[in-house]
Design a protein around this motif. Sequence first.
Motif, short mmCIF file in Angstrom:
data_model
loop_
_atom_site.label_atom_id
_atom_site.label_comp_id
_atom_site.label_asym_id
_atom_site.label_seq_id
_atom_site.Cartn_x
_atom_site.Cartn_y
_atom_site.Cartn_z
N VAL A 44 0.85 -1.21 0.00
CA VAL A 44 0.00 0.00 0.00
C VAL A 44 0.88 1.25 0.00
CG1 VAL A 44 -1.68 1.33 1.33
CG2 VAL A 44 -1.93 -1.15 1.11
N VAL A 45 1.92 1.24 0.82
CA VAL A 45 2.83 2.39 0.87
C VAL A 45 3.48 2.60 -0.51
CG1 VAL A 45 5.01 3.23 1.83
CG2 VAL A 45 3.29 2.21 3.33
N ALA A 46 3.89 1.52 -1.17
CA ALA A 46 4.50 1.64 -2.50
C ALA A 46 3.52 2.25 -3.49
CB ALA A 46 4.97 0.27 -2.99
N PHE A 47 2.25 1.87 -3.39
CA PHE A 47 1.24 2.43 -4.29
C PHE A 47 1.05 3.91 -4.03
CE2 PHE A 47 -3.23 3.54 -5.12
CZ PHE A 47 -3.29 3.28 -6.48
N VAL A 48 0.97 4.31 -2.75
CA VAL A 48 0.81 5.72 -2.40
C VAL A 48 2.01 6.53 -2.89
CG1 VAL A 48 0.65 7.35 -0.49
CG2 VAL A 48 -0.68 5.23 -0.44
N LEU A 62 14.48 5.33 -8.22
CA LEU A 62 14.76 3.90 -8.08
C LEU A 62 14.22 3.14 -9.28
CD1 LEU A 62 15.67 1.42 -6.42
CD2 LEU A 62 13.41 1.45 -5.36
N GLU A 63 13.00 3.46 -9.68
CA GLU A 63 12.39 2.80 -10.83
C GLU A 63 13.12 3.17 -12.11
OE1 GLU A 63 9.95 2.71 -14.38
OE2 GLU A 63 10.19 4.55 -13.20
N TRP A 187 8.22 -4.17 -3.88
CA TRP A 187 6.95 -3.46 -4.08
C TRP A 187 7.16 -2.14 -4.82
CZ3 TRP A 187 2.57 -5.54 -4.39
CH2 TRP A 187 2.10 -6.49 -3.50
N LEU A 188 8.18 -1.39 -4.47
CA LEU A 188 8.43 -0.11 -5.12
C LEU A 188 8.69 -0.30 -6.61
CD1 LEU A 188 10.67 1.66 -2.44
CD2 LEU A 188 8.38 2.37 -3.16
N GLY A 192 5.84 0.91 -9.03
CA GLY A 192 6.39 2.05 -9.75
C GLY A 192 6.49 1.81 -11.24
N GLY A 193 6.95 0.62 -11.62
CA GLY A 193 7.07 0.31 -13.04
C GLY A 193 5.74 0.30 -13.76
N LEU A 194 4.71 -0.28 -13.13
CA LEU A 194 3.39 -0.35 -13.76
C LEU A 194 2.75 1.03 -13.83
CD1 LEU A 194 1.18 -2.06 -14.99
CD2 LEU A 194 0.31 -2.53 -12.68
#
Length: 251
Positions: A44-48, A62-63, A187-188, A192-194
């Motif tokens: 969830v944090v990665a999505f936010v 990073l991505e 997760w990031l 992030g990539g998507l």
Amino acid sequence: MITPLRRSSDGSGDEAPGFADQLDAVLSTSTPLPPAWLGVTLGVVAFVVAITSTWARVLGALEVFAHEFGHALAAVVSGGGVHLIRLDGHDHGVTYAWHYGAFSAGVTAFFGYPAPGLAGWGLAYLVSAGKAASALAVLVVITFLVLFVARGMLTVVVTVGLLVVSAATLWWASPWAQAVLVTALAWLLLIGGLVHLLALTRDRYIYGGDGPSDADAVAVEWFGPALLWIVAWIGISGWCVWASAPLLVAG
């Protein structure tokens, strides 16, 4: 932590294990999978982070790093090489590579956008197998090699930062902390990539404000319209998220 001693080769006394022995011990220690609630929270944090402009500007590099490394690795594997890698911001970078023929050029252009998702899937697999330490060791090797072709202040800062964090966590952190860091990185990269690909599609086909991209380069070197390759990248990145999520929340 207690460091075991071993008998010296000449029998004169005990000596501390060498670097190779300590590294082998670190890599052979199984790392626990973080509990399911933590895996979900990190997702969830990665999505936010991915959809919030402020945080995306901080961690989006990073991505982009994974994206540009994907180009570089594809160039080397397909018989070419890399002149330099440069990150120009949280959502843009460039890799100058050389290659031989349309196949190598197409492979190099193709593997930028799928790289974050594939890297995230690889990290998810390793952490689920209790090999978070091995994942960190791979990151240390990758970032060390990238330093030789890194250009620009942001590129050097991101590369050195990843190198230092990965090496310090590998060498001094507990197996649990190693697993948490690798889970967060997975997760990031996955989210992030998507999100980056969806933003590319929106900007290009809805807002009409995006310029030439890797998709155009692949279309020139291989075949088909650029949209075909964007759809393929979204499919690959989506599959990586779908395949990785159960691994990251199975604790």
